[in-house]
Scaffold this motif. Structure first.
Motif, mmCIF file in Angstrom:
data_model
loop_
_atom_site.group_PDB
_atom_site.id
_atom_site.type_symbol
_atom_site.label_atom_id
_atom_site.label_comp_id
_atom_site.label_asym_id
_atom_site.label_seq_id
_atom_site.Cartn_x
_atom_site.Cartn_y
_atom_site.Cartn_z
ATOM 1 N N THR A 175 3.743 25.399 -6.711
ATOM 2 C CA THR A 175 2.916 24.860 -7.803
ATOM 3 C C THR A 175 2.703 23.356 -7.634
ATOM 4 O O THR A 175 1.586 22.846 -7.828
ATOM 5 C CB THR A 175 3.598 25.138 -9.167
ATOM 6 N N ASN A 176 3.755 22.640 -7.267
ATOM 7 C CA ASN A 176 3.651 21.180 -7.114
ATOM 8 C C ASN A 176 2.603 20.804 -6.069
ATOM 9 O O ASN A 176 1.797 19.883 -6.273
ATOM 10 C CB ASN A 176 5.002 20.593 -6.709
ATOM 11 N N TYR A 249 11.765 16.843 -13.380
ATOM 12 C CA TYR A 249 12.826 16.131 -12.649
ATOM 13 C C TYR A 249 12.900 14.684 -13.119
ATOM 14 O O TYR A 249 11.868 14.031 -13.299
ATOM 15 C CB TYR A 249 12.519 16.074 -11.155
ATOM 16 N N PHE A 250 14.133 14.185 -13.240
ATOM 17 C CA PHE A 250 14.345 12.762 -13.489
ATOM 18 C C PHE A 250 15.195 12.194 -12.364
ATOM 19 O O PHE A 250 15.932 12.924 -11.710
ATOM 20 C CB PHE A 250 15.045 12.552 -14.846
ATOM 21 N N GLN A 251 15.094 10.900 -12.149
ATOM 22 C CA GLN A 251 15.928 10.288 -11.116
ATOM 23 C C GLN A 251 16.755 9.154 -11.710
ATOM 24 O O GLN A 251 16.294 8.435 -12.604
ATOM 25 C CB GLN A 251 15.072 9.799 -9.949
ATOM 26 N N SER A 252 17.961 9.017 -11.179
ATOM 27 C CA SER A 252 18.834 7.941 -11.652
ATOM 28 C C SER A 252 18.360 6.608 -11.058
ATOM 29 O O SER A 252 17.546 6.587 -10.135
ATOM 30 C CB SER A 252 20.283 8.210 -11.233
ATOM 31 N N LYS A 253 18.890 5.525 -11.602
ATOM 32 C CA LYS A 253 18.540 4.206 -11.074
ATOM 33 C C LYS A 253 18.988 4.106 -9.616
ATOM 34 O O LYS A 253 18.302 3.544 -8.769
ATOM 35 C CB LYS A 253 19.215 3.141 -11.942
ATOM 36 N N PRO A 281 11.377 9.520 -14.987
ATOM 37 C CA PRO A 281 10.779 10.660 -14.294
ATOM 38 C C PRO A 281 10.743 10.425 -12.784
ATOM 39 O O PRO A 281 10.406 9.336 -12.319
ATOM 40 C CB PRO A 281 9.367 10.728 -14.880
ATOM 41 N N GLY A 282 11.125 11.432 -12.031
ATOM 42 C CA GLY A 282 11.205 11.288 -10.580
ATOM 43 C C GLY A 282 9.830 11.116 -9.946
ATOM 44 O O GLY A 282 8.854 11.706 -10.393
ATOM 45 N N THR A 283 9.789 10.271 -8.920
ATOM 46 C CA THR A 283 8.539 10.135 -8.158
ATOM 47 C C THR A 283 8.861 10.321 -6.685
ATOM 48 O O THR A 283 9.962 10.009 -6.234
ATOM 49 C CB THR A 283 7.892 8.737 -8.355
ATOM 50 N N ASN A 284 7.875 10.783 -5.947
ATOM 51 C CA ASN A 284 8.084 11.035 -4.524
ATOM 52 C C ASN A 284 8.078 9.709 -3.769
ATOM 53 O O ASN A 284 7.043 9.034 -3.706
ATOM 54 C CB ASN A 284 6.961 11.950 -4.014
ATOM 55 N N PRO A 285 9.212 9.310 -3.177
ATOM 56 C CA PRO A 285 9.270 7.998 -2.504
ATOM 57 C C PRO A 285 8.357 7.924 -1.281
ATOM 58 O O PRO A 285 8.031 6.840 -0.821
ATOM 59 C CB PRO A 285 10.736 7.859 -2.080
ATOM 60 N N VAL A 286 7.932 9.077 -0.771
ATOM 61 C CA VAL A 286 7.033 9.021 0.396
ATOM 62 C C VAL A 286 5.565 9.209 -0.002
ATOM 63 O O VAL A 286 4.727 9.544 0.826
ATOM 64 C CB VAL A 286 7.434 10.036 1.503
ATOM 65 N N GLY A 287 5.292 9.002 -1.290
ATOM 66 C CA GLY A 287 3.896 8.929 -1.710
ATOM 67 C C GLY A 287 3.329 10.193 -2.293
ATOM 68 O O GLY A 287 3.940 11.174 -2.459
#
Ligand code: NAI
Length: 287
Positions: A175-176, A249-253, A281-287
């Protein structure tokens, strides 16, 4: 008023349970529906035409438009025929609910090849197969709606469901990417994790709980995600018993190491890495 009027929607596994509710509501709102169902047992064995035919009969008796299809979502050939049924009977396909499913629960240490493969074939490959068959039509017409049936088992895990949970988590991954690739063609893809009393859950939850989990409660959520007005894509919605919420999804600091850390340095900062206080909220570090 969110609408599916005149839209052609394929609902897989619509011969009973949740899929039947989706098909009935969609048809009552003016959608033309392909009612797909292989017509087998809960574990995927057997096949038959009566389940899909009965739902088509119900829709037509209420003045709606529907056609039955009995192919399996588990093969690309079956999936192509399911989508072709929409094209042959209604001339187009606008939306797809990947709802067909089977269950073969086993503790992980007893999970056999067949239990693993058959569940992945129907849920994960099924979602891929039918979506891939519909995708060229969605792209060409600049409109498409995909709803995947996922599960809290895929989001959180569940005892005895390593096969099922893996398939359902895989559908979120699918889905993503569909949401990303579909956006410029106005193709939206979302996932719904239902909780409902059906033959799939009849012996896995206590009767008092099941009484509160009417499958009809999920249908308006699915219908909204198929509607022209919906703009969400890539969302995962958990719904059941009247409660509806989104899961994300969430991401920690986290921490940033200037150099390759030693194992001891990782250990020393582990609580900082995993502390979710102030998470975003989590983001994709590779864009
Ligand atoms: P259900 O067993 O009543 O419905 C599934 C339908 O899929 C059946 O009518 C079955 O004949 C059909 N089917 C099975 N294999 C097929 C194949 N290869 N090709 C075409 N049709 C096939 O179960 P229910 O509860 O209505 O489940 C619908 C979906 O919702 C499933 O994907 C299930 O995993 C998911 N789900 C249901 C939950 C619940 O609480 N009922 C919880 C989480 C997810």
């Amino acid at each position: 008023m969110p609408g599916v009027e005149g839209r052609v929607v394929v609902v897989t596994g619509a011969g009973g349970g949740l899929g039947r509710e989706y098909a009935l509501l969609l048809a009552s709102r003016g959608a033309r529906v392909v009612v797909n169902d292989l017509g087998g047992a809960r574990d995927g064995s057997g096949a038959g035409t009566s389940m899909a035919d009965t739902v088509v009969g119900e829709i037509r008796a209420a003045g709606g438009e529907a056609v039955a299809n009995y192919d399996s979502v588990a093969t690309s050939d079956g999936a192509a025929k399911i989508v072709q049924t929409a094209i042959d009977h209604f001339g187009r396909v606008d939306g797809l609910v990947n709802n067909a499913g089977i269950l073969r629960d086993r503790a992980f240490h007893k999970m056999g090849d067949d239990d693993w493969e058959s569940v992945l074939r129907v849920h994960l490959f099924g979602g891929f197969n039918v979506t891939r068959a519909a995708w060229p039509h969605f792209r060409e017409q600049g409109h498409g709606r995909v709803v995947m049936a996922t599960s809290t088992s895929g989001i959180y895990g569940n005892f005895g469901q390593s096969n099922y949970g893996t398939a359902k988590a895989g559908l979120i991954g699918l889905t993503n990417t569909l949401a990303l690739e579909g956006r410029k063609y106005n193709i939206l893809a979302n996932a719904v994790a239902p909780m409902a009393a059906t033959r799939m859950t009849e012996d896995v939850a206590p009767p008092e709980l099941l009484k509160k989990l009417d499958p009809a409660q999920i249908a308006p959520i699915v219908a909204y995600l198929l509607a022209d007005e919906c703009t969400d894509s890539g969302s995962v919605i958990v719904a059941g018993g009247g409660q509806v919420h989104r899961v994300q999804y969430f991401q920690s600091k986290g921490v940033t190491f200037g150099d390759v850390p030693t194992v001891d340095e990782v250990a020393a900062r582990w609580s900082e890495i995993t502390d979710m206080t102030g998470s975003v909220p989590g983001t994709n570090p590779v864009g």
